[in-house]
Scaffold this motif. Structure first.
Motif, PDB file in Angstrom:
ATOM      1  N   SER A 119       0.833  -1.364   0.155  1.00  0.00           N
ATOM      2  CA  SER A 119      -0.084  -0.411  -0.061  1.00  0.00           C
ATOM      3  C   SER A 119       1.388   0.957  -0.303  1.00  0.00           C
ATOM      4  CB  SER A 119      -1.304   0.351   0.848  1.00  0.00           C
ATOM      5  OG  SER A 119       0.035  -0.368   2.327  1.00  0.00           O
ATOM      6  N   PRO A 120       0.244   2.695  -0.623  1.00  0.00           N
ATOM      7  CA  PRO A 120       1.015   3.681  -0.471  1.00  0.00           C
ATOM      8  C   PRO A 120       0.982   4.245   0.282  1.00  0.00           C
ATOM      9  CG  PRO A 120      -1.149   3.863  -1.677  1.00  0.00           C
ATOM     10  CD  PRO A 120      -0.943   2.537  -0.847  1.00  0.00           C
ATOM     11  N   TRP A 121       1.310   5.747   0.433  1.00  0.00           N
ATOM     12  CA  TRP A 121       1.068   6.275   2.188  1.00  0.00           C
ATOM     13  C   TRP A 121       0.077   7.641   1.698  1.00  0.00           C
ATOM     14  CZ3 TRP A 121       1.629  11.024  -0.269  1.00  0.00           C
ATOM     15  CH2 TRP A 121       2.218  11.621  -1.375  1.00  0.00           C
TER      16      TRP A 121
ATOM     17  N   LYS B 200       2.482  -4.969   3.843  1.00  0.00           N
ATOM     18  CA  LYS B 200       3.059  -3.838   3.327  1.00  0.00           C
ATOM     19  C   LYS B 200       2.570  -2.272   3.336  1.00  0.00           C
ATOM     20  CE  LYS B 200       6.470  -2.307   1.441  1.00  0.00           C
ATOM     21  NZ  LYS B 200       6.913  -0.460   2.404  1.00  0.00           N
TER      22      LYS B 200
ATOM     23  N   GLU C 191       6.195   3.020   3.636  1.00  0.00           N
ATOM     24  CA  GLU C 191       7.557   3.003   4.389  1.00  0.00           C
ATOM     25  C   GLU C 191       7.400   4.900   5.325  1.00  0.00           C
ATOM     26  OE1 GLU C 191       8.409   2.752   1.901  1.00  0.00           O
ATOM     27  OE2 GLU C 191       9.472   3.687   0.874  1.00  0.00           O
TER      28      GLU C 191
ATOM     29  N   GLY D 114      -0.023   2.261  -5.182  1.00  0.00           N
ATOM     30  CA  GLY D 114       1.346   2.827  -5.572  1.00  0.00           C
ATOM     31  C   GLY D 114       1.604   3.482  -7.032  1.00  0.00           C
ATOM     32  N   SER D 115       2.704   3.751  -7.545  1.00  0.00           N
ATOM     33  CA  SER D 115       3.183   4.448  -8.356  1.00  0.00           C
ATOM     34  C   SER D 115       3.581   4.069  -9.362  1.00  0.00           C
ATOM     35  CB  SER D 115       4.522   5.013  -8.240  1.00  0.00           C
ATOM     36  OG  SER D 115       5.136   4.458  -7.921  1.00  0.00           O
TER      37      SER D 115
ATOM     38  N   THR E 104       6.617   1.460  -9.127  1.00  0.00           N
ATOM     39  CA  THR E 104       6.673   0.178  -8.433  1.00  0.00           C
ATOM     40  C   THR E 104       5.869  -0.328  -9.171  1.00  0.00           C
ATOM     41  OG1 THR E 104       6.968   2.046  -6.681  1.00  0.00           O
ATOM     42  CG2 THR E 104       7.042  -0.342  -6.759  1.00  0.00           C
TER      43      THR E 104
ATOM     44  N   LEU F 147      -2.605   1.923  -9.870  1.00  0.00           N
ATOM     45  CA  LEU F 147      -1.990   3.501  -9.740  1.00  0.00           C
ATOM     46  C   LEU F 147      -1.938   4.807 -10.042  1.00  0.00           C
ATOM     47  CD1 LEU F 147       0.071   0.907 -12.618  1.00  0.00           C
ATOM     48  CD2 LEU F 147       0.077   0.731 -10.438  1.00  0.00           C
ATOM     49  N   GLY F 148      -1.640   5.853 -10.092  1.00  0.00           N
ATOM     50  CA  GLY F 148      -1.461   7.380 -10.907  1.00  0.00           C
ATOM     51  C   GLY F 148      -2.173   7.164 -11.461  1.00  0.00           C
TER      52      GLY F 148
ATOM     53  N   CYS G 134      -5.518   9.346  -5.745  1.00  0.00           N
ATOM     54  CA  CYS G 134      -4.945   8.907  -6.912  1.00  0.00           C
ATOM     55  C   CYS G 134      -5.938   9.470  -7.984  1.00  0.00           C
ATOM     56  CB  CYS G 134      -4.617   7.581  -6.566  1.00  0.00           C
ATOM     57  SG  CYS G 134      -6.505   6.501  -6.086  1.00  0.00           S
TER      58      CYS G 134
ATOM     59  N   GLU H  40       1.271  13.456 -13.430  1.00  0.00           N
ATOM     60  CA  GLU H  40       0.964  13.239 -12.381  1.00  0.00           C
ATOM     61  C   GLU H  40       1.275  14.162 -11.427  1.00  0.00           C
ATOM     62  OE1 GLU H  40       0.971   9.537  -9.621  1.00  0.00           O
ATOM     63  OE2 GLU H  40      -0.913  10.101  -9.063  1.00  0.00           O
TER      64      GLU H  40
HETATM   65  P1  NAD Z   1       5.393   4.020  -4.568  1.00  0.00           P
HETATM   66  O1  NAD Z   1       5.531   3.244  -5.698  1.00  0.00           O
HETATM   67  O2  NAD Z   1       6.235   4.143  -4.072  1.00  0.00           O
HETATM   68  O3  NAD Z   1       4.956   2.788  -3.352  1.00  0.00           O
HETATM   69  C1  NAD Z   1       3.943   2.170  -3.450  1.00  0.00           C
HETATM   70  C2  NAD Z   1       4.359   1.273  -1.870  1.00  0.00           C
HETATM   71  O4  NAD Z   1       5.292  -0.041  -2.942  1.00  0.00           O
HETATM   72  C3  NAD Z   1       5.374   1.149  -0.710  1.00  0.00           C
HETATM   73  O5  NAD Z   1       4.719   0.591   0.216  1.00  0.00           O
HETATM   74  C4  NAD Z   1       6.165   0.603  -0.975  1.00  0.00           C
HETATM   75  O6  NAD Z   1       7.448   0.741  -0.412  1.00  0.00           O
HETATM   76  C5  NAD Z   1       6.668  -0.531  -2.022  1.00  0.00           C
HETATM   77  N1  NAD Z   1       7.224  -0.730  -3.073  1.00  0.00           N
HETATM   78  C6  NAD Z   1       8.553   0.241  -3.480  1.00  0.00           C
HETATM   79  N2  NAD Z   1       9.658  -0.880  -4.304  1.00  0.00           N
HETATM   80  C7  NAD Z   1       8.836  -1.876  -4.414  1.00  0.00           C
HETATM   81  C8  NAD Z   1       8.957  -2.697  -4.782  1.00  0.00           C
HETATM   82  N3  NAD Z   1      10.079  -2.962  -5.406  1.00  0.00           N
HETATM   83  N4  NAD Z   1       8.797  -3.711  -4.605  1.00  0.00           N
HETATM   84  C9  NAD Z   1       7.269  -3.970  -4.151  1.00  0.00           C
HETATM   85  N5  NAD Z   1       7.196  -2.435  -3.430  1.00  0.00           N
HETATM   86  C10 NAD Z   1       7.332  -1.611  -3.397  1.00  0.00           C
HETATM   87  O7  NAD Z   1       4.189   4.862  -3.987  1.00  0.00           O
HETATM   88  P2  NAD Z   1       3.576   5.959  -2.872  1.00  0.00           P
HETATM   89  O8  NAD Z   1       4.456   6.989  -3.729  1.00  0.00           O
HETATM   90  O9  NAD Z   1       3.564   5.184  -2.414  1.00  0.00           O
HETATM   91  O10 NAD Z   1       2.493   6.117  -3.312  1.00  0.00           O
HETATM   92  C11 NAD Z   1       1.021   7.317  -4.444  1.00  0.00           C
HETATM   93  C12 NAD Z   1       1.365   6.972  -6.063  1.00  0.00           C
HETATM   94  O11 NAD Z   1      -0.212   6.199  -5.978  1.00  0.00           O
HETATM   95  C13 NAD Z   1       0.561   7.880  -6.845  1.00  0.00           C
HETATM   96  O12 NAD Z   1       1.282   7.385  -7.910  1.00  0.00           O
HETATM   97  C14 NAD Z   1      -1.114   7.578  -6.464  1.00  0.00           C
HETATM   98  O13 NAD Z   1      -1.574   7.923  -7.386  1.00  0.00           O
HETATM   99  C15 NAD Z   1      -0.712   6.026  -5.821  1.00  0.00           C
HETATM  100  N6  NAD Z   1      -1.748   5.879  -5.862  1.00  0.00           N
HETATM  101  C16 NAD Z   1      -3.266   5.117  -6.569  1.00  0.00           C
HETATM  102  C17 NAD Z   1      -4.280   4.306  -6.039  1.00  0.00           C
HETATM  103  C18 NAD Z   1      -5.006   3.841  -6.538  1.00  0.00           C
HETATM  104  O14 NAD Z   1      -6.343   2.958  -6.039  1.00  0.00           O
HETATM  105  N7  NAD Z   1      -5.262   3.996  -8.528  1.00  0.00           N
HETATM  106  C19 NAD Z   1      -4.773   4.753  -4.817  1.00  0.00           C
HETATM  107  C20 NAD Z   1      -3.518   5.475  -4.067  1.00  0.00           C
HETATM  108  C21 NAD Z   1      -2.590   6.333  -4.815  1.00  0.00           C
END
Ligand code: NAD
Length: 512
Positions: free
Chosen positions: A148-150, A174, A177, A225-226, A229, A248-249, A281, A377
């Motif tokens: 999950s993201p932050w 997970k 962080e 997440g992004s 990633t 994703l984003g 997002c 984004e």
């Molecule tokens: P991120 O991709 O940096 O991190 C997301 C998660 O992935 C974190 O827990 C991180 O520790 C983990 N991670 C990092 N590297 C990894 C790897 N190599 N393998 C597996 N896990 C790994 O994203 P973020 O900065 O935490 O969140 C913001 C992003 O999330 C934005 O782009 C946002 O648009 C997106 N988001 C999407 C939705 C949706 O439902 N579509 C919802 C919320 C956020």
């Protein structure tokens, strides 16, 4: 965010991270970065717990969701203060986006999972229905990794977890962080609700831990997440041939039609862009407004934005940027927009009155698609408004994006709004509303283009945590198998005659 600072490894050799509030800059605590061995051990524990859990009827599993809901109600304040500590978001947003949304998900899946996952008897077509019966059984996949993201630290950890658990899986979370404490609190709630040990575990850490979890022998990864990633997670899952959903984003567009109620649309633009400090997002990241109403709309938006209160404590509307890296992205996009001719109507700088990571709510005009702010984004409190000749141009520009997560259309004519929504290349679209799709439990949620793969939520999402297993039963107890061989030319000719009869005439096609 928290602001994350690496520390020296502990005596077990694990790296450690220290966290501080993005709003007050006060220390929040430390976490351990779990490694590959931890991830494998967690999967082993989860698998043991899951085999018994999968045997329970869905209604029994749903009872644990109700207990978790009761605990959530008791411990609302803990959730609110943990989320605010890690993110600096306003209390109202912690209540609406984190507590309310999770309560709704717990209640919805507790009430509806049994019906959604019930074994289905599907009627077969044509002559097959006289020969076979078909059942679809929804069987849990096993151990699911939720990464999950932050930006929604509690809801984005809990929502996929609730669905995976009630579908009969074990879950290893997970959390980001940047916001690990909300994930750890989720574990406390499930434990207090009596969830069997090992069924829900949390591995804290950063990308190293996420990558290790993906390789630890899971049966599915539910990633939010992004894009960058998400692509790595997809590669890892592909290598192991396990399924994943990637949420994703986005770069959601808002279209403002000529016949709009300007007050409603201005309110929608401000809420869509500044909710969660723009770190959402499905937040509105660009507006296309039809020329004839552009001046009046923009003026109303700027007036409302000028009234937004930014702060740390008490009542305020717009919170902190959750971590420093996001502030860098915002400042880069703003510098690029200014250099290419954008006009700042309000905001446009870090808030000089606040010590933490605060960027003023900002409205931009004179923007175009050469600018990063209209293409990438931004994930911050920035609302760029672009004037267009008409709705056709607005649709074309809305679709000129590598993202396709959400979007919204504003008009007094909701039939027209739906027609426009159907032309936007996006995972979901709201008409006269914004940012809602993830919060409507029945709506399948997922992005198109770079915004993701697969869908979560509702029946589609819940069944995505299962294998839909068709069981086909012969109505005559297998009698046909007895006379299958030997193959004969005469019976081949008969079959071909039968095929012509079936699909060579309209009556045959109707019957078959
Ligand atoms: P991120 O991709 O940096 O991190 C997301 C998660 O992935 C974190 O827990 C991180 O520790 C983990 N991670 C990092 N590297 C990894 C790897 N190599 N393998 C597996 N896990 C790994 O994203 P973020 O900065 O935490 O969140 C913001 C992003 O999330 C934005 O782009 C946002 O648009 C997106 N988001 C999407 C939705 C949706 O439902 N579509 C919802 C919320 C956020």
């Amino acid at each position: 965010m928290a602001i994350v600072t690496p520390l020296e490894p502990d005596s077990s050799g694990h790296r450690r991270l220290a966290l501080a509030s993005p709003a007050t800059l006060e220390p929040l605590g430390e976490i351990e970065v779990h490694d590959e061995a931890d991830a494998r051990a967690a999967v082993e524990r989860a698998r043991k717990a899951q085999s018994e859990w999968a045997e329970l009827p869905v209604s029994e599993r749903a009872r644990y969701l109700v207990s978790t809901l009761e605990i959530l109600l008791e411990r609302q304040e803990d959730v609110i203060s943990t989320v605010i500590g890690e993110t600096g978001k306003p209390r109202t947003e912690a209540i609406q986006m984190e507590v309310f949304a999770v309560g709704d998900a717990l209640n919805y899946y507790a009430k509806n999972a049994e019906a959604i996952l019930k074994t289905e008897k599907r009627k077969l077509h044509g002559l097959t229905q006289w020969m076979k019966r078909l059942r679809i059984v929804y069987r849990p996949l096993g151990v699911v990794g939720v990464i999950s993201p932050w930006n929604g630290p509690f809801v984005l950890a809990m929502n996929p977890t609730i669905q995976a658990l009630v579908a009969g899986n074990a879950v290893i979370l997970k959390p980001s962080e940047v916001t690990p404490f909300s994930g750890l609190l989720a574990a406390e709630l499930f434990e207090a609700a009596g969830l069997p040990e090992g069924l829900f575990q949390v591995l804290t850490g950063d990308g190293e831990t996420g990558a290790a979890l993906c390789r630890a022998g899971l049966d599915k990864v539910s990633f939010t997440g992004s894009v960058a990633t998400g692509r790595k997670v997809a590669v890892s899952c592909a290598e192991q041939l396990i399924p994943c959903t990637l949420e994703l984003g986005g770069k959601d567009a808002m279209i403002v039609c000529e016949d709009v109620n300007l007050d409603y649309a201005a309110g929608g633009a401000v809420a869509g862009a500044f909710m969660n400090t723009g770190q959402y997002c499905c937040g509105t990241e660009r507006v296309y407004v039809v020329d004839s109403v552009a001046d009046a709309f923009t003026q109303k938006v700027v007036e409302r934005v000028a009234e937004l209160r930014q702060g740390v404590e008490g009542e305020f509307d717009v919170g902190a940027i959750f971590w420093p890296q996001q502030l860098d992205v915002i400042e880069e996009h703003m510098a690029d927009a200014r250099a290419r001719g954008a006009t700042v109507l309000t905001g446009g700088r870090r808030n000089p009155d606040l010590e933490g990571l605060f960027y003023e709510p900002t409205v931009l005009a004179d923007v175009d698609h050469s600018m990063q702010i209209m293409q990438q984004e931004t994930f911050g409190p920035i609302l760029p408004i672009m004037r267009v000749a008409g709705e056709a141009e607005a649709i074309e520009l809305a679709n000129d994006s590598e993202y396709g997560l959400g979007g919204n259309v504003w008009t007094r004519d909701s039939a027209k709004g739906i027609r426009i929504a159907e032309q936007i290349e996006s995972g979901s679209v709201c008409v006269n509303d914004m940012t809602m799709t993830y919060g409507v439990q029945e709506a399948p949620f997922g992005g198109r283009k770079q915004s993701g793969i697969g869908q979560v939520n509702g029946a589609t999402g819940l069944r995505g945590y299962c294998h839909a297993e068709p069981i086909i039963v012969d109505r005559r107890g297998g009698k046909m198998a007895d006379s299958r061989y030997p193959y004969r030319a005469k019976s081949d000719a008969g079959l071909q005659k039968f095929i012509r009869l079936l699909w060579g005439t309209s009556l045959g096609r109707w019957l078959s």
